[in-house]
Scaffold this active site. Structure first.
Site: not given
Ligand code: UDP
Length: 323
Positions: A10, A31, A149
């Protein structure tokens, strides 16, 4: 040190991998490329101290081996971006909670230090300025997916502190405030790469709402320095820290600055939140970090100002667009 970085392909994870390799650490990245990009670590793959596994952190067998072989876990893997949160809330909640639970449980099994990347979203829509680590959080209703979130990351923090308390897991939690810099993608809604791309194409910059909401954008290189200083500092263990710039800017002013720095002919258009995200979308008006805790402990403070950061993003995005 042997470092394991979840979410290492990322934006922030790949910058962290680079910095740790540069100081002589061994680095393993895991990842699943759901939002990360292999190109972000392309330049590292031939480094003798670098390894990667394209794998989900939900794979417990693989994670057990990777955790057992490292000294420290930087847990950055998470579903991010307001657009993803609004359009794929199941994935966001499940990835953030289940993934973190796996990392903490295995980390505790081998008693490995865990750095948990959290977010300023956990403060929610509280109107306090600035936010200190122990402040109360103010969240909207469960019928608005945006708050899922904030809740999922807050649950990660609760769980991390629970593991630290009950199973003596060495832990440090860091709340990032709007980190920006080269390699961040605008695909999941992040405003800076989006505005920069729009400006470089001379397209209108899409300012949501009245544009008077403000943020403190922090250069990724400064964030990485903070992460490394805090994980190196034994007295940070068991604590939570805000990491962010204190240079506050409204989104309208941000749009103006990007147009000017990019030498663009773009105009600014205002788009109502309902149209940009979904009916009833709630945004935070201001979000400013209190950074006294990190300053007092390790003397960190941001070095790159907003214009310096924006110039770097403009250079990066224009070179990507030229490819
Ligand atoms: N925003 C905007 N135009 C865009 C994308 C975002 O005006 O094309 C606004 C968004 O509504 C928010 C701010 O910019 O007020 C920062 O958005 P971002 O998604 O980057 O981060 P957030 O702080 O919301 O997590």
């Amino acid at each position: 040190m042997r470092a394991l970085i979840t979410g290492g392909c990322g934006f922030i994870g790949s910058h962290l991998a680079e910095a740790l390799l540069a100081r002589g650490d061994q680095v393993t990245v895991v990842d699943d490329l759901s939002t990360g990009r292999f190109e972000n670590i392309q330049s590292l793959v031939d480094h003798p101290s670098f390894q990667f596994a394209i794998e989900t952190i939900a794979n417990e067998t693989v994670m057990d081996r990777l955790v057992s072989e490292c000294d420290i876990i930087y847990h950055l893997a998470a579903a991010v971006g307001v657009e993803l949160i609004v359009h794929d809330p199941v994935r966001v909640i499940e990835t953030n909670i289940k993934g973190c639970e796996t990392i903490l449980r295995i980390g505790a099994r081998y008693r490995k230090k865990v750095m948990l990347a959290s977010t300023s979203e956990v403060y929610g829509k509280s109107d306090k300025v600035p936010f200190a680590e122990d402040d109360d959080r103010v969240l909207g209703p469960t019928t608005r997916s945006r708050w899922s979130y904030a809740c999922s990351k807050a649950m990660d923090e609760f769980l991390a502190f629970a593991y630290a308390k009950q199973l003596a897991l060495p832990l440090v939690v860091m709340r990032f405030f709007n980190t920006v810099g080269p390699r961040q993608t605008g695909r999941y809604g992040m405003v800076v790469p989006r505005f920069v791309q729009q400006a470089l194409r001379d397209e209108p910059l899409t300012v949501y709402g009245d544009g008077q909401q403000s943020r403190c954008f922090t250069y990724v290189g400064d964030v990485i320095k903070a992460v490394i200083s805090l994980t190196d500092e034994p007295r940070a263990t068991g604590r939570v820290f805000n990491i962010g710039s204190t240079e506050e800017v409204t989104i309208e002013e941000l749009a103006r600055r990007i147009i000017c720095l990019a030498g663009s002919r773009s105009e600014i258009v205002n788009i109502p939140y309902d149209q940009a995200y979904e009916e009833g979308f709630e945004d935070m008006r201001r979000r400013v970090p209190d950074i006294r805790a990190i300053q007092a402990l390790v003397g960190w403070q941001p070095e790159t100002d907003l214009d310096g950061t924006l110039r770097q993003v403009i250079t990066h995005v224009s070179s990507e667009m030229a490819l």
